[in-house]
Design a protein around this motif. Structure first.
Motif, PDB file in Angstrom:
ATOM      1  N   SER A 106      -5.345   4.443   3.780  1.00 17.51           N
ATOM      2  CA  SER A 106      -4.505   4.579   4.569  1.00 17.51           C
ATOM      3  C   SER A 106      -4.608   3.632   5.650  1.00 17.51           C
TER       4      SER A 106
ATOM      5  N   LEU B 251       0.817  -1.170  -0.083  1.00 20.86           N
ATOM      6  CA  LEU B 251       0.045  -0.028  -0.077  1.00 20.86           C
ATOM      7  C   LEU B 251       1.020   1.229  -0.187  1.00 20.86           C
TER       8      LEU B 251
ATOM      9  N   GLU C  40       0.225  -0.049   6.324  1.00 16.30           N
ATOM     10  CA  GLU C  40       0.255   0.096   4.897  1.00 16.30           C
ATOM     11  C   GLU C  40       1.827  -0.079   4.595  1.00 16.30           C
TER      12      GLU C  40
END
Length: 468
Positions: free
Chosen positions: A132, A115, A136
């Protein structure tokens, strides 16, 4: 099985087909350490073609498959069952950012991209990917899509389901579906990508995704505010949204018990305020304009909140460093709980208006049944999602309390359902909630889910024992 393993080695290369117990071990236990399973092999394919070949080989051998990404899930959805002879297919080597299209506000990434790497690629193109999460740095695209992850900015941007434009998926027979079209409008029948978002790998393996991008944020204002109770938080959220609209990006609720665990277990954590208060909210406003005047707006609203008796104390971050320190307090709650020990965890959602009632009634009912227990409550108040966890503060008493999990679940989940909520807001079902889902889903919904499962995976080989 030996023949299958030789086939898998030929597909992915011997170093990427793990069969020794020590090599497999990191992939067989979930992040919380709650579930440990077994597998015949762990394979790490390098691209979609290899994933397809692996799945086809497993289908020919009648072998079950457990798809896995960064292995940061909280419900055991990416962990094989104990006693399983499945093959774990870990997607972490699928790391390419295939395409960035700033004009279309879209990015195409493979399932193993983390991420934080998606966020960085978007930033390089002067864009924002807004999902978020605390994990992440290690959670991956395939995983957060398969669990329909939420995070702290759902209030403004929505969860993973709302951020996906298209998917590439390897189906249970090894066929590849290329649905990566990065279109906002495509009215040509069933929206098939939605079937795989939140499906926890039970219908196929997500190998790539087209994701939405947004204009990059250039201004932010962050505040840590002490409040008397959750009702004050809901009132304050309404006031802020009335004047700031969608610039209210995040609105997080944190109980004092949650903050105390962070201060105890996370090195460098400091209480932002001189005095202790029962509840806090972490507020963030953002804008695409540098001169948005967010600090002034937030200061004015905080002042009015103090005058109205909603805010007892607070601090507004004067720099990005201070803002990051405030966010670290919120984001480290789960890690602090992990270090403290085992607790009974809940990830529920109710309408935002019902959050004060849920917290009050759940606390009353749990305290009546288990006097003296510790409740750690925090979460995304702006979208109605609470992480609501229980344990005994005395470690010697906690093991016996954990054995009462089913009873505690009935109180917490029953109240969430009573208030029109859900037993899982963003963590999914996995193994943890599989057996209780039937009590909170209408039978017709469960049957529709089973029909879809049978249609895509008639032999039940994709991530068996999860979700359904």
């Amino acid at each position: 099985m030996n023949a299958l393993i030789e086939t898998l080695r030929a597909i992915v290369g011997e170093p990427h087909c793990l069969v020794a117990d020590a090599d497999k071990a990191p992939y067989l236990t979930d992040w919380r350490g709650r579930y440990t399973g077994t597998a015949s092999a762990v394979v790490l394919p390098a691209d979609t073609a290899e994933v397809s070949a692996v799945v086809r080989a497993c289908a020919d051998a009648g072998c079950a498959i457990v798809p896995q990404g960064g292995n940061t899930g909280l419900c055991g959805g990416a962990t094989p069952l104990a006693g399983s002879a499945a093959v774990v297919v870990n997607l972490s080597r699928l790391r390419r950012v295939r395409r960035v299209d700033p004009a279309n506000n879209a990015i195409v990434v493979e399932a193993g991209v983390t991420l934080v790497a998606v966020q960085a690629a978007a930033e390089e193109a002067d864009r924002l990917f807004p999902l978020s999460l605390a994990s992440e740095g290690s959670c991956e695209v395939g995983g957060f899509i398969s669990t329909n992850a939420g995070g702290v900015q759902v209030l403004r941007y929505g969860n993973a389901r709302e951020l996906v434009l298209g998917l590439e998926v390897v189906l249970p027979d090894g066929q590849i579906w290329d649905g990566l079209r990065a279109l906002r409008k495509d009215n040509t029948g069933y929206d098939l990508k939605q079937l795989f978002i939140g499906a926890e790998g039970t219908l196929g393996i997500v190998t790539a995704a087209s994701l939405k991008l947004f204009p990059r944020l250039r201004a932010s204002a962050t505040a840590w505010l002490a409040i008397a109770d959750p009702a004050a938080a809901v009132d304050l959220l309404g006031r802020l949204r009335a004047v700031a609209g969608d610039r209210v990006t995040a609105f997080e609720l944190v109980s004092r018990q949650s903050l105390d665990l962070v201060l105890q277990h996370i090195p460098g954590a400091r209480d932002p305020l001189a005095d202790a208060y029962p509840w806090y909210v972490l507020v963030e406003l953002t804008d695409t304009r540098i001169d948005a005047g967010l600090e002034e707006l937030l200061e004015e609203e905080v002042g009015q909140g103090v005058d109205a008796g909603l805010i007892l104390d607070g601090t507004i971050a004067a720099s990005t460093t201070q803002a990051a320190a405030l966010w670290a307090l919120r984001e480290n709650i789960s890690e602090a709980q992990k270090r403290e020990g085992v607790s009974i965890k809940h990830d529920i959602s109710v309408p935002v208006s019902e959050i004060p009632r849920f917290i009050a009634l759940a606390g009353e009912r749990l305290e009546a049944a288990y006097p003296g227990l510790r409740i750690v409550c925090f979460g995304h108040l702006g979208d109605g999602n609470l992480h609501y966890n229980q344990s005994r503060p005395v470690k010697g008493e906690n093991s016996a309390f954990i054995e009462r999990t089913a009873e505690v679940n009935r109180i917490v989940h029953g109240l969430a359902a009573e208030l029109g909520g859900s037993i899982s807001a963003e963590h999914g079902i996995g193994q943890l909630k599989r057996d209780i889902l039937m009590f909170y889903k209408p039978p017709i919904e469960l049957e529709m889910m089973k029909i879809l499962k049978r249609a895509f995976d008639p032999e039940g080989r994709m991530n068996p024992g999860k979700l359904l």
